[in-house]
Design a protein around this motif. Structure first.
Motif, PDB file in Angstrom:
ATOM      1  N   SER A  13     -65.499  -5.184  71.823  1.00 43.67           N
ATOM      2  CA  SER A  13     -66.249  -6.439  71.803  1.00 43.67           C
ATOM      3  C   SER A  13     -67.549  -6.273  72.589  1.00 43.67           C
ATOM      4  CB  SER A  13     -65.422  -7.582  72.405  1.00 43.67           C
ATOM      5  OG  SER A  13     -64.290  -7.870  71.625  1.00 43.67           O
ATOM      6  N   THR A  51     -68.416  -5.831  77.643  1.00 41.83           N
ATOM      7  CA  THR A  51     -67.273  -6.628  78.070  1.00 41.83           C
ATOM      8  C   THR A  51     -66.136  -5.683  78.446  1.00 41.83           C
ATOM      9  OG1 THR A  51     -66.090  -6.815  75.955  1.00 41.83           O
ATOM     10  CG2 THR A  51     -67.971  -8.301  76.292  1.00 41.83           C
ATOM     11  N   ASP A  74     -67.664 -12.878  80.507  1.00 41.54           N
ATOM     12  CA  ASP A  74     -67.124 -11.658  79.915  1.00 41.54           C
ATOM     13  C   ASP A  74     -67.129 -11.701  78.397  1.00 41.54           C
ATOM     14  OD1 ASP A  74     -66.621  -9.733  81.749  1.00 41.54           O
ATOM     15  OD2 ASP A  74     -64.508 -10.186  82.046  1.00 41.54           O
ATOM     16  N   GLY A  75     -67.688 -12.773  77.817  1.00 38.68           N
ATOM     17  CA  GLY A  75     -67.758 -12.868  76.363  1.00 38.68           C
ATOM     18  C   GLY A  75     -66.531 -13.470  75.720  1.00 38.68           C
ATOM     19  N   GLN A 135     -69.508  -4.843  84.224  1.00 40.79           N
ATOM     20  CA  GLN A 135     -70.468  -5.229  83.209  1.00 40.79           C
ATOM     21  C   GLN A 135     -71.776  -4.473  83.390  1.00 40.79           C
ATOM     22  OE1 GLN A 135     -70.842  -9.444  83.289  1.00 40.79           O
ATOM     23  NE2 GLN A 135     -69.365  -9.703  81.662  1.00 40.79           N
ATOM     24  N   THR A 194     -77.787  -7.259  75.146  1.00 39.47           N
ATOM     25  CA  THR A 194     -76.403  -6.925  74.843  1.00 39.47           C
ATOM     26  C   THR A 194     -75.705  -6.632  76.153  1.00 39.47           C
ATOM     27  OG1 THR A 194     -76.915  -4.572  74.536  1.00 39.47           O
ATOM     28  CG2 THR A 194     -76.943  -5.977  72.576  1.00 39.47           C
ATOM     29  N   GLY A 238     -62.230 -14.688  71.939  1.00 34.77           N
ATOM     30  CA  GLY A 238     -63.380 -13.805  72.065  1.00 34.77           C
ATOM     31  C   GLY A 238     -62.995 -12.403  72.481  1.00 34.77           C
ATOM     32  N   SER A 239     -63.758 -11.828  73.407  1.00 34.76           N
ATOM     33  CA  SER A 239     -63.505 -10.452  73.847  1.00 34.76           C
ATOM     34  C   SER A 239     -62.167 -10.304  74.550  1.00 34.76           C
ATOM     35  CB  SER A 239     -64.626  -9.992  74.787  1.00 34.76           C
ATOM     36  OG  SER A 239     -64.623 -10.763  75.976  1.00 34.76           O
ATOM     37  N   LYS A 288     -71.162  -8.478  73.784  1.00 38.94           N
ATOM     38  CA  LYS A 288     -71.759  -9.803  73.960  1.00 38.94           C
ATOM     39  C   LYS A 288     -73.259  -9.741  73.670  1.00 38.94           C
ATOM     40  CE  LYS A 288     -72.074 -13.297  77.671  1.00 38.94           C
ATOM     41  NZ  LYS A 288     -71.705 -13.543  79.081  1.00 38.94           N
ATOM     42  N   THR A 347     -66.688  -8.799  67.772  1.00 44.97           N
ATOM     43  CA  THR A 347     -65.583  -7.848  67.904  1.00 44.97           C
ATOM     44  C   THR A 347     -65.518  -6.992  66.653  1.00 44.97           C
ATOM     45  OG1 THR A 347     -64.317  -9.379  69.303  1.00 44.97           O
ATOM     46  CG2 THR A 347     -63.098  -7.581  68.251  1.00 44.97           C
ATOM     47  N   THR A 401     -70.290 -13.297  70.902  1.00 45.99           N
ATOM     48  CA  THR A 401     -69.482 -12.094  71.082  1.00 45.99           C
ATOM     49  C   THR A 401     -69.012 -11.587  69.720  1.00 45.99           C
ATOM     50  OG1 THR A 401     -68.699 -12.785  73.264  1.00 45.99           O
ATOM     51  CG2 THR A 401     -67.414 -11.097  72.124  1.00 45.99           C
TER      52      THR A 401
END
Length: 250
Positions: A69, A64, A187-188, A24, A61, A207-208, A71, A120, A118
């Protein structure tokens, strides 16, 4: 947990937290809304005191594991508790913020966490440098409006205790809530409990994590190893795909 178990857990190291620390990268953007001209600009963060104010918002920001994606951390609460996943605009009827984000060309999915959003994007052809300014502006405008993020009552947690849960299921849910979900949310994304049958734990990624290339590694090397260490009855972990999302890809 005993001291031996805690030491063993650290030795396992489990991929989830190590992947977060190694991959990250947090990027800081200070977004200021100029109300008169309805214009926004990005300048470096100058001081902690300018984190959130009535006319500006500090948005971070965070990358991820899924390159499609990203976050967004607005610096204020998004949900009071839990997470919400919107795979398409038609599923966002209960969230004004999600509906506005889906109006941005290139947004494929929206995911809410307690303090993050998050986004995508549709595919690799959509560039984040073109998409991010619209997302920044939408988030700033929404929180400045004072509207609720969710208008209808949010669904109950999938890991909430139930009278029908036996001891094994109760332990699995507790591990998901206290050990696994917080790390995946960093990790989103999120992991949703869908059942336990014949030694197999059924989970749905959100999510991600939904289209992340390393999602299988996360399930097997991370989540499965941890559940099997604490719950001998667990023989494996499988991913359950949302039927609505499956139809969208057909």
């Amino acid at each position: 947990l005993s001291m031996m178990a805690a030491v063993k857990l650290r030795q396992v190291g489990w991929l989830l937290s190590s992947r977060i620390r190694s991959r990250q990268q947090v990027k800081h953007v200070y977004c200021t809304k100029q109300w008169s001209g309805m214009r926004h600009q990005k300048i470096p963060l100058s001081s902690p005191s300018s984190f959130v104010s009535s006319r500006s918002m500090f948005i971070q920001t965070q990358d991820t594991p899924n390159p499609n994606s990203l976050k967004f951390i607005p610096g204020c609460p998004v949900l009071e508790a839990g997470t919400m996943d919107f795979s398409a605009a038609r599923n966002a009827f209960c969230s004004p913020l999600a509906r506005q984000l889906f109006r941005i060309d290139g947004v494929k999915g929206v995911f809410f966490g307690p303090d993050f959003i998050t986004i995508t994007k549709t595919d690799d052809e959509v560039q984040w440098k073109l998409l991010k300014p619209d997302v920044y502006a939408t988030i700033m405008d929404f929180f400045a409006s004072g509207l609720p993020v969710v208008t209808d009552e949010a669904p109950s947690s999938d890991t909430a205790p139930s009278e029908d849960d036996d001891e094994v299921v109760a332990i699995i849910k507790e591990l998901l809530d206290t050990r696994i979900r917080p790390t995946v949310q960093e990790d989103g994304g999120d992991v949703i409990y869908k059942g336990f049958e014949d030694g197999i734990v059924k989970l749905m990624l959100q999510g991600s994590c939904t289209s992340c290339p390393s999602s299988i590694v996360t399930l097997k090397s991370g989540i499965q190893n941890m559940l099997q260490f604490y719950v001998p009855e667990v023989e494996g972990v499988i991913q359950v795909v949302d039927e609505e999302k499956e139809k969208e890809h057909l």
